[in-house]
Enzyme design. Structure first.
Site, PDB file in Angstrom:
ATOM      1  CB  SER A   1      46.251  40.413  37.331  1.00  0.00           C
ATOM      2  OG  SER A   1      47.383  40.139  38.043  1.00  0.00           O
ATOM      3  CB  SER A   2      51.098  39.410  35.049  1.00  0.00           C
ATOM      4  OG  SER A   2      51.332  39.720  36.483  1.00  0.00           O
ATOM      5  CB  CYS A   3      48.133  36.607  38.960  1.00  0.00           C
ATOM      6  SG  CYS A   3      46.403  37.143  39.077  1.00  0.00           S
TER       7      CYS A   3
ATOM      8  CG  HIS B   1      49.687  43.865  45.073  1.00  0.00           C
ATOM      9  ND1 HIS B   1      48.437  44.382  44.908  1.00  0.00           N
ATOM     10  CD2 HIS B   1      49.151  42.458  44.567  1.00  0.00           C
ATOM     11  CE1 HIS B   1      47.655  43.742  44.331  1.00  0.00           C
ATOM     12  NE2 HIS B   1      47.660  42.749  44.049  1.00  0.00           N
TER      13      HIS B   1
END
Length: 335
Positions: free
Chosen positions: A130-132, A202
């Protein structure tokens, strides 16, 4: 149970050096998490591409947190290819409320699947994160090199740490065993089979449900968290699935690859668009006492573009089709 031995079982595949190119459509391909948002899209893509031996297991049939069960499953099916899309996921509220679950569950899922895949000779594996994983204040757009260069967003740091550990395990396996396994980090995804739960979803599916319910009930207002100013990049899950297969057939490197559109919008803008799509004509209010999360999260997708892939699904078209799917499945979606 005694610890199951590694390294991988030796078979004739160990002698074959991988070179990017078409995967064998008749080989066994296991999609971990095939009923989720990403996994189901990958499953549809693989089916459309002619893969004839797809394998999936629901969580009720195979608990990926159960190490013994995972190893027994891999021993039985011996997949040649694997996409690890299974994960415990959620939005800001879920991540903030259950950080232990997001860290522990995801670490166990990843370690079990990757260790079993190593033991039973999986040739090609794609790990999805994930981009997190990137620092909260990473320079925008965020390049792959930003990993581990700063502090994480505290509202989802447990999930991010688990995903970073997965990237590190892929890189370690490449170094120690020379296997051509890869990692991909998608931006915010949306589309069919998303989680529209008020407490676990989300931002985009949460907004779709909130505005659609308001439109259906005739509510005068909708209240969203934060200020609406953070910027987010959204990628349709069918695009993500296409990118995954492209990477499996065209990319071989230790560094994770960002998967996104290369453009973003504010939360306020996406809320306005969703309100229009569902037919909500009331007023939107913003609860600024609630957290915004990361100010901006736009991925640098130049590595993906250099590998020959760019997104195809327009955001407005993707939103309309997602709202249609949500309305068609409203009685059966996850709560």
């Amino acid at each position: 149970m005694a610890e199951l031995a590694l390294p991988a079982v030796v078979d004739d595949r160990d002698e074959v050096k991988f070179e990017p190119g078409p995967l064998n459509r008749s080989s066994t391909f296991y999609v971990a998490g095939h009923r989720g948002l990403v996994g189901s899209a990958i499953w549809r893509r693989l089916q459309s591409e002619g893969f004839a031996d797809l394998v999936g297991r629901s969580s009720s049939d195979l608990d990926l947190k159960d190490r013994e069960a995972v190893f027994a499953f891999f021993e039985e099916i011996k997949p040649r290819y694997v996409v690890l899309a299974a994960a415990k996921v959620g939005g800001i509220l879920a991540n903030s409320t259950y950080p232990v679950d997001f860290l522990s569950d995801n670490l166990r899922i990843q370690v079990n699947v990757l260790d079993a895949a190593l033991k039973y000779g999986v040739e090609r594996l794609l790990f999805l994160g994930s981009s997190c994983i990137y620092p909260k204040f990473a320079p925008q757009p965020i390049a792959e090199e930003s990993l581990l260069t700063g502090h994480l967003e505290p509202t989802n740091d447990s999930y991010a740490i688990a995903k970073i550990a997965g990237i590190m395990q892929i890189q370690a396996i490449r170094r120690q065993y020379g296997l051509p396994w890869i990692s991909a980090m998608p931006t915010n995804l949306y589309g069919p089979n998303d989680n529209f739960s008020p407490k676990g979803s989300h931002v985009l599916p949460a907004l779709i449900r909130r505005y659609d319910e308001a439109a259906q009930s005739g509510a005068a207002t909708v209240t969203n968290w934060g200020t609406g100013t953070p910027r987010r990049e959204f990628l349709h899950v069918d695009d993500m699935a296409a990118a995954c297969l492209h990477l499996l057939e065209h990319y071989d490197g230790p560094e994770q690859v960002n998967v996104g559109t290369g453009s973003d919008v504010t939360i306020r803008e996406i809320a306005e668009t969703i309100a229009e799509v569902v037919g909500f004509t009331g007023r939107t209010e913003w609860d600024t006492s609630k957290p915004d999360g990361t100010p901006q999260k736009l991925l640098d997708v130049s590595k993906l573009a250099n590998a020959g892939w760019t997104s195809q699904v327009d955001l407005s078209d993707g939103l309309r089709s997602t709202v249609e799917w949500y309305r068609e499945h409203i009685t059966t979606i996850r709560e």
